[in-house]
Design a protein around this motif. Structure first.
Motif, mmCIF file in Angstrom:
data_model
loop_
_atom_site.group_PDB
_atom_site.id
_atom_site.type_symbol
_atom_site.label_atom_id
_atom_site.label_comp_id
_atom_site.label_asym_id
_atom_site.label_seq_id
_atom_site.Cartn_x
_atom_site.Cartn_y
_atom_site.Cartn_z
ATOM 1 N N ASP A 188 -8.250 -2.179 2.458
ATOM 2 C CA ASP A 188 -6.823 -2.471 2.525
ATOM 3 C C ASP A 188 -6.098 -1.288 3.161
ATOM 4 O OD1 ASP A 188 -4.505 -3.866 2.202
ATOM 5 O OD2 ASP A 188 -4.417 -3.731 0.029
ATOM 6 N N ASP A 240 -4.702 8.321 -1.707
ATOM 7 C CA ASP A 240 -4.945 7.342 -0.653
ATOM 8 C C ASP A 240 -5.382 5.980 -1.173
ATOM 9 O OD1 ASP A 240 -4.199 8.989 1.425
ATOM 10 O OD2 ASP A 240 -6.206 9.845 1.659
ATOM 11 N N ARG A 272 -15.235 3.573 2.156
ATOM 12 C CA ARG A 272 -14.366 2.892 3.105
ATOM 13 C C ARG A 272 -13.399 1.981 2.370
ATOM 14 N NH1 ARG A 272 -14.461 2.583 8.411
ATOM 15 N NH2 ARG A 272 -16.639 3.293 8.559
ATOM 16 N N GLN A 273 -12.146 2.045 2.807
ATOM 17 C CA GLN A 273 -11.059 1.279 2.211
ATOM 18 C C GLN A 273 -10.840 0.010 3.031
ATOM 19 O OE1 GLN A 273 -7.109 3.103 2.749
ATOM 20 N NE2 GLN A 273 -6.984 3.173 0.531
ATOM 21 N N ASP A 287 -10.871 -2.818 -3.223
ATOM 22 C CA ASP A 287 -11.151 -2.949 -1.793
ATOM 23 C C ASP A 287 -12.069 -1.849 -1.258
ATOM 24 O OD1 ASP A 287 -9.014 -1.082 -2.217
ATOM 25 O OD2 ASP A 287 -8.636 -1.099 -0.067
ATOM 26 N N VAL A 288 -12.567 -0.974 -2.128
ATOM 27 C CA VAL A 288 -13.375 0.168 -1.681
ATOM 28 C C VAL A 288 -14.852 -0.219 -1.641
ATOM 29 C CG1 VAL A 288 -14.123 2.513 -2.246
ATOM 30 C CG2 VAL A 288 -11.714 1.862 -2.511
ATOM 31 N N HIS A 298 0.832 -1.205 0.000
ATOM 32 C CA HIS A 298 0.000 0.000 0.000
ATOM 33 C C HIS A 298 0.868 1.258 0.000
ATOM 34 C CE1 HIS A 298 -3.417 2.610 0.948
ATOM 35 N NE2 HIS A 298 -2.656 3.157 1.877
ATOM 36 N N PHE A 351 -8.050 5.027 -3.124
ATOM 37 C CA PHE A 351 -9.452 4.733 -3.423
ATOM 38 C C PHE A 351 -9.677 4.658 -4.938
ATOM 39 C CE2 PHE A 351 -9.587 6.392 0.824
ATOM 40 C CZ PHE A 351 -10.681 5.811 1.439
#
Length: 559
Positions: free
Chosen positions: A493, A550, A490-491, A470-471, A427, A552
């Motif tokens: 990962d 970030d 919301r994430q 992952d969002v 990440h 997303f």
């Protein structure tokens, strides 16, 4: 200081030990199976009574399992009959274990006691390159010996070691520098994705343990410490070179693509305490100077585009926000910098944590505990320290050939004390890549030193983006209401961030499938809500930039 030497890296004996540990299936899972869930959980809390009961019961059987014997001896530090350890290590035998410096024997008879003199245990972690499984030797801890640690104690892989391994980026690189290698665990991780690893430490004893661990877990033998090389063989592709010296000094004049460090960052009083300075954690400097100096100086050994990742503590001083204090270090370093504060303790909590860490407790040594506690509080008070932060520091030397042309473009300091999805290394690497993509686009934003003007936002409007896998979108409604009160993106990962999104931003994010540009989607939303397209773009484009940084949203070309 410890009266015992560190273990030997005798290649023939290590070959036998490696084969025996493999055959015994001396793994983390094997140990937990012997202990059972209750005892395993207690041992993770530094409570060994249930574990000792479990292994003692296992050793009482007619044919004790080899993992039970090895756990009892090397993980729990309890004596075992010679015959049991001979059976558990049939190739090496007790004689070989003694010659390697792993154990001492009371005699040569079958029932004579053999006691481990080092901690030897399986290690497992998942980093950004995948699963890692080794055996690691270190000094026996206070839980095993019942006494305070020696000043030259060599620590095994603790929580900080695992954290650093998991947050480190594992992009294949040429040269890695591991500053303050200790038992060598970061060097082992780095050897899986590097061409050459240099590992430094001020402690000859630590380097000897590192040499043992590298040799045990790789196929080829090591040369003598303090300058040793190991060829990784089937478990990696890098040489590991060990050098004795303080911090960056052994690597002066050289350049590396990646520097990792779990430095001796603990803020320790140097007067008034009865406790020794511990080499593995105490840098011998006042306050947080060890981390400050490493942040300021590490650029001298970074190749252009090279990254440094380290853990550290920093002081929160009265009247000075920690972001200003640490931010000044970044300014002096002249590097791209990203600091994430993960935990904050008050001075009393901090003192308690690190006095106990060395094996001193109020129950066992009340006078020493009180004196050390007072010294810690006095030391912090002398600098008006109100709290101590712990976190992750990522630094990068700007590359003249990169999108920023050698300019510093990232200066990010933030606090994230919630849970994260480990390993974070992938990440963090993706975040740096997203930042560079925005810099190349001319849309990195004012926080990175790029003007936040119509031209930069226009470049972003022309981009095609996709939503990360992952969002998820969460909507919260008052019962009976037609529209949500709150919309969260919301994430799943990374840092697991949650972003409060307007209806328009949520709609734009949901429409990012790589087909339309951001500007086209924004225009469609403006038409839907019957508002001026310029107003919608002015609201959404800065927010989209943040979602890209970030993780997303990502450029469709990355899919």
């Amino acid at each position: 200081m410890s009266p015992r030497p560190a273990p030997s890296a005798d290649s023939r004996l290590l070959d036998a030990l490696r084969a025996d540990l493999d055959a015994a299936r001396f793994t983390v899972g094997g140990v937990e199976s012997v202990l059972g869930p209750l005892a395993a959980a207690a041992l993770h809390r530094e409570q060994d009574v249930p574990a000792v009961r479990a292994t003692t019961a296992a050793l009482a059987g007619p044919r004790p399992d080899a993992v039970a014997v090895l756990t009892h001896a090397f993980v729990l530090g309890r004596p075992v009959p010679r015959r049991l350890l001979d059976d558990a290590l049939p190739g090496l035998g007790v004689g070989g274990a003694v010659r390697l410096g792993l154990a001492e024997a009371a005699g040569a008879d079958a029932d004579d006691e053999v006691r481990a003199v080092v901690d030897l245990r399986p290690y497992e972690a998942v980093d950004a390159a995948g699963d890692a499984r080794w055996w690691l030797a270190s000094d026996l801890g206070e839980l095993q010996t019942g006494v305070r640690l020696a000043g030259d104690h060599v620590l095994g892989a603790g929580g900080a070691s695992t954290t650093l391994a998991q947050v480190t980026m594992r992009t294949p690189v040429g040269r890695v520098l591991d500053v303050g290698t200790g038992c060598g665990v970061q060097a082992l991780h780095a050897a899986r994705h590097a061409g050459h690893v240099v590992a430094t430490d001020i402690s000859p004893r630590a380097l000897a343990f590192a040499a043992f661990n590298v040799a045990l877990n790789h196929a080829q033998p090591l040369a003598d410490v303090p300058r040793a090389e190991a060829h990784v063989g089937e478990r990696g592709a890098a040489d590991v070179e060990l050098r004795e010296g303080s911090m960056l000094e052994p690597a002066a004049g050289e350049l590396f693509d990646l520097v990792v460090s779990n430095p001796p960052f603990v803020i320790t009083p140097h007067t008034g305490s009865p406790l020794p300075d511990y080499e593995y954690r105490d840098g011998g400097r006042s306050g947080d100077a060890v981390v400050r100096d490493l942040v300021r100086d590490v650029g001298s050994v970074l190749a252009p585009g090279g990254v440094a990742q380290l853990l550290g503590n920093w002081e929160h001083r009265r009247g000075e926000p920690w972001t200003e204090r640490v931010g000044a270090w970044l300014d002096e370093a002249g590097l791209d910098g990203w600091v994430v504060q993960r935990e904050v303790q008050d001075p009393a909590e901090y003192a308690e944590t690190w006095i106990r860490d060395g094996g001193t407790t109020p129950e066992r040594e009340p006078a020493a505990w009180a004196q050390a506690y007072g010294a810690w509080l006095d030391d912090f008070a002398s600098r008006d320290v109100e709290a101590i932060g712990f976190g992750i520091v990522t630094l990068r030397r700007p590359d003249p050939a990169g999108p920023a042309g050698g300019r510093v473009t990232m200066r990010r300091l933030e606090e994230h004390t919630g849970s994260v999805r480990q390993p974070l290394g992938g990440h963090l690497a993706a975040t740096l890549a997203a930042h560079d993509w925005l810099v190349g686009l001319g849309a990195a934003g004012t926080s990175s030193g790029t003007p936040d003007d119509a031209a930069s936002l226009g470049a972003l409007a022309a981009a095609r983006l996709v939503v990360a896998a992952d969002v998820a979108e969460e909507r919260y409604l008052t019962p009976g209401a037609a529209d949500p009160n709150v919309v969260l993106l919301r994430q799943g990962d990374g840092f697991g961030r949650a972003v409060h999104a307007s209806t328009a931003l949520a709609a734009l994010t949901g429409a990012c499938d790589g087909e339309l540009t951001v500007g086209q989607i924004a225009s469609a939303i403006a038409a839907l809500f019957d508002v001026p397209a310029g107003d919608v773009a002015g609201e959404l484009l800065p927010a989209v930039r943040g979602l890209v940084v970030d993780g997303f949203l990502a450029p469709s070309s990355w899919s």
